[in-house]
Scaffold this motif. Structure first.
Motif, PDB file in Angstrom:
ATOM      1  N   SER A   9      68.174 -15.943  24.266  1.00  0.00           N
ATOM      2  CA  SER A   9      66.921 -16.461  24.817  1.00  0.00           C
ATOM      3  C   SER A   9      66.234 -17.439  23.871  1.00  0.00           C
ATOM      4  O   SER A   9      65.176 -17.981  24.206  1.00  0.00           O
ATOM      5  CB  SER A   9      65.961 -15.307  25.123  1.00  0.00           C
ATOM      6  OG  SER A   9      65.469 -14.714  23.919  1.00  0.00           O
ATOM      7  N   LEU A  10      66.812 -17.685  22.688  1.00  0.00           N
ATOM      8  CA  LEU A  10      66.170 -18.525  21.683  1.00  0.00           C
ATOM      9  C   LEU A  10      66.720 -19.940  21.707  1.00  0.00           C
ATOM     10  O   LEU A  10      67.942 -20.151  21.803  1.00  0.00           O
ATOM     11  CB  LEU A  10      66.368 -17.941  20.285  1.00  0.00           C
ATOM     12  CG  LEU A  10      65.878 -16.512  20.041  1.00  0.00           C
ATOM     13  CD1 LEU A  10      66.101 -16.141  18.583  1.00  0.00           C
ATOM     14  CD2 LEU A  10      64.420 -16.352  20.430  1.00  0.00           C
ATOM     15  N   ALA A  11      65.829 -20.932  21.590  1.00  0.00           N
ATOM     16  CA  ALA A  11      66.261 -22.304  21.354  1.00  0.00           C
ATOM     17  C   ALA A  11      66.722 -22.423  19.899  1.00  0.00           C
ATOM     18  O   ALA A  11      66.340 -21.619  19.045  1.00  0.00           O
ATOM     19  CB  ALA A  11      65.117 -23.271  21.628  1.00  0.00           C
ATOM     20  N   VAL A  12      67.541 -23.426  19.618  1.00  0.00           N
ATOM     21  CA  VAL A  12      68.107 -23.584  18.270  1.00  0.00           C
ATOM     22  C   VAL A  12      67.978 -25.042  17.851  1.00  0.00           C
ATOM     23  O   VAL A  12      68.500 -25.939  18.539  1.00  0.00           O
ATOM     24  CB  VAL A  12      69.592 -23.154  18.234  1.00  0.00           C
ATOM     25  CG1 VAL A  12      70.194 -23.445  16.865  1.00  0.00           C
ATOM     26  CG2 VAL A  12      69.735 -21.676  18.565  1.00  0.00           C
ATOM     27  N   ALA A  13      67.292 -25.289  16.746  1.00  0.00           N
ATOM     28  CA  ALA A  13      67.214 -26.649  16.208  1.00  0.00           C
ATOM     29  C   ALA A  13      68.589 -27.062  15.699  1.00  0.00           C
ATOM     30  O   ALA A  13      69.255 -26.287  15.004  1.00  0.00           O
ATOM     31  CB  ALA A  13      66.187 -26.710  15.079  1.00  0.00           C
ATOM     32  N   PRO A  14      69.045 -28.282  16.029  1.00  0.00           N
ATOM     33  CA  PRO A  14      70.407 -28.670  15.636  1.00  0.00           C
ATOM     34  C   PRO A  14      70.523 -29.146  14.190  1.00  0.00           C
ATOM     35  O   PRO A  14      71.621 -29.455  13.737  1.00  0.00           O
ATOM     36  CB  PRO A  14      70.715 -29.823  16.610  1.00  0.00           C
ATOM     37  CG  PRO A  14      69.388 -30.441  16.890  1.00  0.00           C
ATOM     38  CD  PRO A  14      68.393 -29.313  16.859  1.00  0.00           C
ATOM     39  N   ASP A  15      69.408 -29.221  13.457  1.00  0.00           N
ATOM     40  CA  ASP A  15      69.437 -29.803  12.115  1.00  0.00           C
ATOM     41  C   ASP A  15      68.942 -28.780  11.093  1.00  0.00           C
ATOM     42  O   ASP A  15      69.040 -27.571  11.304  1.00  0.00           O
ATOM     43  CB  ASP A  15      68.607 -31.095  12.083  1.00  0.00           C
ATOM     44  CG  ASP A  15      67.186 -30.889  12.626  1.00  0.00           C
ATOM     45  OD1 ASP A  15      66.699 -29.742  12.600  1.00  0.00           O
ATOM     46  OD2 ASP A  15      66.563 -31.873  13.064  1.00  0.00           O
ATOM     47  N   TRP A  16      68.372 -29.267   9.977  1.00  0.00           N
ATOM     48  CA  TRP A  16      67.884 -28.371   8.930  1.00  0.00           C
ATOM     49  C   TRP A  16      66.693 -27.541   9.386  1.00  0.00           C
ATOM     50  O   TRP A  16      66.261 -26.620   8.673  1.00  0.00           O
ATOM     51  CB  TRP A  16      67.483 -29.180   7.689  1.00  0.00           C
ATOM     52  CG  TRP A  16      68.613 -29.725   6.898  1.00  0.00           C
ATOM     53  CD1 TRP A  16      68.989 -31.029   6.802  1.00  0.00           C
ATOM     54  CD2 TRP A  16      69.528 -28.990   6.062  1.00  0.00           C
ATOM     55  NE1 TRP A  16      70.068 -31.165   5.969  1.00  0.00           N
ATOM     56  CE2 TRP A  16      70.429 -29.922   5.497  1.00  0.00           C
ATOM     57  CE3 TRP A  16      69.677 -27.640   5.738  1.00  0.00           C
ATOM     58  CZ2 TRP A  16      71.448 -29.552   4.644  1.00  0.00           C
ATOM     59  CZ3 TRP A  16      70.696 -27.267   4.877  1.00  0.00           C
ATOM     60  CH2 TRP A  16      71.559 -28.220   4.337  1.00  0.00           C
ATOM     61  N   GLY A  17      66.125 -27.844  10.544  1.00  0.00           N
ATOM     62  CA  GLY A  17      65.033 -27.045  11.082  1.00  0.00           C
ATOM     63  C   GLY A  17      65.478 -25.741  11.698  1.00  0.00           C
ATOM     64  O   GLY A  17      64.651 -24.988  12.229  1.00  0.00           O
ATOM     65  N   LEU A  18      66.774 -25.449  11.649  1.00  0.00           N
ATOM     66  CA  LEU A  18      67.335 -24.264  12.301  1.00  0.00           C
ATOM     67  C   LEU A  18      66.578 -22.989  11.932  1.00  0.00           C
ATOM     68  O   LEU A  18      66.116 -22.254  12.810  1.00  0.00           O
ATOM     69  CB  LEU A  18      68.817 -24.126  11.920  1.00  0.00           C
ATOM     70  CG  LEU A  18      69.500 -22.783  12.221  1.00  0.00           C
ATOM     71  CD1 LEU A  18      69.574 -22.549  13.727  1.00  0.00           C
ATOM     72  CD2 LEU A  18      70.888 -22.724  11.586  1.00  0.00           C
TER      73      LEU A  18
END
Length: 410
Positions: free
Chosen positions: A238-247
């Motif tokens: 259910s979680l979105a995932v940042a594709p970069d260092w913001g993960l």
């Protein structure tokens, strides 16, 4: 004396004792019969040629309770993909494992499809690799616990894994999400982006916008940028995932929104984790810190992710001018922490690097000023891959097509 301080808002599981490893692993083997444990490791191909990953695999090969290990990779060609399969097959003979070739011919079209329908700067990297591993496990019918850790832990021991998984898999604890923390100390104190950027940045934001629920939650985490977590697989989908260092910071923000109170904890995995260290790099012509370098890119993407989540929570478009105070408020707090870290080094007989850390604070402050100018011109929007649950709700065929891509010969 072990630390046993308990923040009321964030359950914290401390490393207070050394129970027998075999007993702990036997316990996890029993409780994971109903809730299998899978491990995700995002891997750069060059990690196969370094010291840490072979050592990690030697440790994992002795773990009795893992149902599957997923290595999520990119940046390979056919030859390297073949070599990677041989590399892992030799070292994990007893544990089912799978290699995801994210920019390979089977999975790259699915990544591109997500990009078309949910435009983000979707570059193949750690965040998108973790996302696809979560998706692959859910598509394969894995219902239990998913743990994740990095591939560059030089002093890895399998004890770290049971400590990470126990809070989520054990029925008497039953947390939805467990986040790791640990020390980063050798001859000096490391973890600079966390210590010198994230901690004072969160405090500066609390001074400017008040102690919002999100900021109060983030301030409780002892190592918000740690790469190790364990979570219930359905919750994780259910979680979105940042594709970069913001993960990592983005995941904590999303966990805050989706997890009921007291279902998230942080876990002490021990002191002195030895990872690959990022360093400030300077442009050869100007002598200025290179904004494209690993450390500065990480700092910028982490800061932008945090500010965007706060923007989304508060809707502070009408108060953007408050951000003009951000760099100054950040630097005031960072200067206090600089002195404290200097005292920590002196007290413990560690290398004193005040000048280098002062340089880092200066360039982080400059970066924040540039980021605020950018936000004034272009209000930020969440830069994350949508959750697996959102993707499959919009396209019920996605899971089937992903399963076919993962097993093209089936």
């Amino acid at each position: 004396m072990p630390d046993f301080h308990q923040p009321i808002l964030l359950p914290t599981l401390h490393h207070l004792a050394e129970p027998p490893l075999e007993e702990r692993e036997a316990l996890l083997l029993r409780v994971s019969a109903k809730r299998p444990i899978a491990l995700v490791i995002p891997v750069l191909y060059n990690e196969l040629e370094r010291e840490a990953l072979p050592h990690i695999l030697r440790q994992l090969s002795k773990v009795p309770y893992l149902s599957r290990v997923v290595f999520s990779m990119n940046g390979m060609d056919e030859e390297r993909h073949h070599l990677a399969k041989k590399f892992f097959a030799r070292r994990l003979r007893q544990i089912p494992h799978q290699i995801l070739w994210n920019d390979g011919p089977e999975l790259d079209p699915l990544h591109q499809e997500i990009q078309r329908h949910h435009p983000v700067n979707h570059q193949h990297g750690k965040g998108s690799n973790v996302w696809m591993a979560i998706a692959a496990l859910n598509a394969s019918g894995h219902h239990g616990v998913i743990a994740c850790h990095d591939a560059d832990i030089l002093n890895y021991h399998r004890e770290m894994l049971w400590r990470l998984c126990m809070p989520v898999v054990h029925p008497d604890m039953n947390y939805l999400f467990a986040k790791s923390y640990y020390g980063r100390v050798r001859e000096r104190i490391y973890g600079r982006v966390t210590r010198l950027l994230v901690f004072p940045l969160i405090q500066a934001l609390r001074e400017i916008f008040g102690s919002t629920p999100l900021l109060r939650c983030l301030a409780m985490f002892r190592y918000p940028l740690s790469g190790e977590f364990a979570a219930d697989s359905r919750f994780l989908s259910s979680l979105a995932v940042a594709p970069d260092w913001g993960l990592e910071i983005g995941m904590l923000c999303d966990v805050f929104r989706h997890a009921p109170p007291q279902t998230v904890c942080q876990v002490d995995l021990g002191s002195n984790y030895e990872h690959k260290h990022q360093h400030l790099q300077y442009h050869p012509d100007t002598g200025e810190p290179d904004a494209r370098s690993g450390l500065m890119r990480m700092a910028r993407e982490v800061s932008l992710t945090l500010l965007t989540h706060l923007w989304t929570d508060l809707g502070f478009a009408a108060e953007t001018r408050k951000l003009d105070r951000l760099a100054d408020a950040y630097e005031e707090t960072a200067q206090i922490l600089l002195q404290r870290y200097a005292h920590e080094a002196l007290f413990n007989g560690l290398e004193h690097v005040m000048k280098e850390e002062q340089q880092a604070v200066t360039v982080f402050s400059r970066m924040l000023k540039q980021l605020v100018l950018q936000i004034h011109k272009h209000p930020p929007s969440l830069h994350a891959l949508p959750s697996y649950a959102e993707i499959t709700a919009a396209d019920p065929t996605f899971a089937t097509r992903l399963g076919t891509a993962l097993n093209p010969d089936a």
